[in-house]
Design a protein around this motif. Structure first.
Motif, mmCIF file in Angstrom:
data_model
loop_
_atom_site.group_PDB
_atom_site.id
_atom_site.type_symbol
_atom_site.label_atom_id
_atom_site.label_comp_id
_atom_site.label_asym_id
_atom_site.label_seq_id
_atom_site.Cartn_x
_atom_site.Cartn_y
_atom_site.Cartn_z
ATOM 1 N N ILE A 150 0.876 -1.178 0.000
ATOM 2 C CA ILE A 150 0.000 0.000 0.000
ATOM 3 C C ILE A 150 0.906 1.218 0.000
ATOM 4 C CG2 ILE A 150 -1.788 1.284 1.232
ATOM 5 C CD1 ILE A 150 -2.667 -1.336 2.531
ATOM 6 N N TRP A 188 -10.318 -2.890 6.392
ATOM 7 C CA TRP A 188 -10.688 -1.491 6.588
ATOM 8 C C TRP A 188 -11.910 -1.440 7.500
ATOM 9 C CZ3 TRP A 188 -8.402 -3.188 2.069
ATOM 10 C CH2 TRP A 188 -7.187 -2.553 1.761
ATOM 11 N N VAL A 198 -10.433 8.714 5.069
ATOM 12 C CA VAL A 198 -10.893 8.358 3.721
ATOM 13 C C VAL A 198 -11.897 9.362 3.166
ATOM 14 C CG1 VAL A 198 -10.422 5.895 3.965
ATOM 15 C CG2 VAL A 198 -12.679 6.780 4.589
ATOM 16 N N ARG A 204 -9.195 7.411 -2.951
ATOM 17 C CA ARG A 204 -8.639 6.291 -2.176
ATOM 18 C C ARG A 204 -9.760 5.473 -1.533
ATOM 19 N NH1 ARG A 204 -3.288 5.604 -0.640
ATOM 20 N NH2 ARG A 204 -2.842 4.297 1.182
ATOM 21 N N LYS A 205 -10.815 6.147 -1.072
ATOM 22 C CA LYS A 205 -11.956 5.444 -0.489
ATOM 23 C C LYS A 205 -12.572 4.490 -1.506
ATOM 24 C CE LYS A 205 -16.322 6.273 1.939
ATOM 25 N NZ LYS A 205 -17.257 7.301 2.451
ATOM 26 N N ILE A 208 -10.291 1.484 -2.082
ATOM 27 C CA ILE A 208 -10.409 0.525 -0.987
ATOM 28 C C ILE A 208 -11.686 -0.292 -1.127
ATOM 29 C CG2 ILE A 208 -10.781 0.318 1.509
ATOM 30 C CD1 ILE A 208 -8.954 2.809 1.820
ATOM 31 N N ARG A 211 -11.631 -3.028 -3.556
ATOM 32 C CA ARG A 211 -10.771 -4.151 -3.188
ATOM 33 C C ARG A 211 -11.506 -5.175 -2.321
ATOM 34 N NH1 ARG A 211 -4.843 -5.646 -3.358
ATOM 35 N NH2 ARG A 211 -5.102 -7.706 -2.451
ATOM 36 N N ALA A 249 -10.636 -8.948 1.345
ATOM 37 C CA ALA A 249 -9.784 -7.994 0.626
ATOM 38 C C ALA A 249 -8.449 -8.580 0.197
ATOM 39 C CB ALA A 249 -9.548 -6.750 1.489
#
Length: 253
Positions: A150, A188, A198, A204-205, A208, A211, A249
């Motif tokens: 990451i 998360w 986030v 980025r949110k 995530i 994923r 994830a």
């Protein structure tokens, strides 16, 4: 199978960083499973709020985990005045978000000190008593950043990846004395700190969320339930495991 194997009645747990977020979620689950719980942290007001919420089986101690010289006295105090520590949850940790090229030596060292060196120091001290009693469960709190790459979390990632080595080596040393060592790698998880981060970075949110196979964030209760399981007799033959609690994830493409 009786559900009693998941009861933590007559057990005492120490949860570092247990006043808020994932640590508080773990403490709640342990109390609900019947354990007495000691939560530690640097802010007394936060800890007092936490034990008021947790109830009569909760205690607190103000402690800065990075002060290694204070660790033996912390363990002695708990063992003498509350009870023998059966369960240790190494939850306290810090984060540093920056590109690798912008991460200073001081930044890197501060994260490693908190998330790795202090974890080992406390684990070693608690394990002395567990080994004497031939019983104990030690849980590290890892991260997705310790399982795959990451960006912008180089120090944090290094510290959490190193916990895997710690789990592996301590497992081989402690298993003969019935002291189990495992880690939970949260995905998360919804918390004020995570949501604040986030929500400031919508790209980025979305990355995530894409994923996560289950398509939603987890809760602190999810991590707490995993900690209860790993601490219980239901997991008496489980040691040396890194358990992702991540909604899929780590395997989702």
């Amino acid at each position: 199978m009786s559900l009693d194997v998941f009861s933590l009645k007559n057990k005492l747990a120490l949860v570092t960083g247990g006043g808020t977020g994932i640590g508080l979620g773990i403490a709640k689950a342990l109390v609900e499973a019947g354990a007495k719980v000691v939560v530690t942290g640097r802010r007394e007001a936060i800890l007092k709020e936490a034990i008021n919420e947790l109830g009569s089986n909760a205690y607190y101690r103000v402690n800065d985990i990075t002060d290694k010289s204070a660790i033996p006295e912390l363990v002695k105090d708990i063992e003498s005045n509350i009870g023998g520590i059966d369960i240790l949850v190494n939850n306290a940790g810090i984060h540093h978000k920056a590109w690798a090229q912008d991460t200073t030596d001081e930044d890197f060292e501060r994260v490693i000190q908190t998330n790795l060196i202090s974890v080992f120091a406390l684990t070693r001290e608690c394990a002395k008593k567990m080994i004497e009693r031939k019983s104990g469960s030690i849980i590290m709190i890892g991260s997705m950043a310790g399982l795959f790459g990451i960006d912008r979390v180089i120090a944090y990632s290094a510290s959490k990846t190193a916990l895997t080595g710690l789990v592996n080596s301590l497992t081989t040393e402690y298993a003969k004395d019935n002291v189990r060592v495992n880690a939970i790698a949260p995905g998360w998880i919804t918390s004020n700190m995570f949501l604040n981060a986030v929500n400031k970075d919508q790209a980025r949110k979305q990355q995530i969320t894409n994923r996560i196979a289950m398509d939603h964030f987890g809760t602190t209760e999810d991590i707490g339930n995993a900690a209860v399981f790993l601490s219980s007799e239901g997991a008496k033959y489980i040691t040396g495991v890194i358990l992702p609690v991540d909604g899929g994830a780590t395997v989702n493409f």
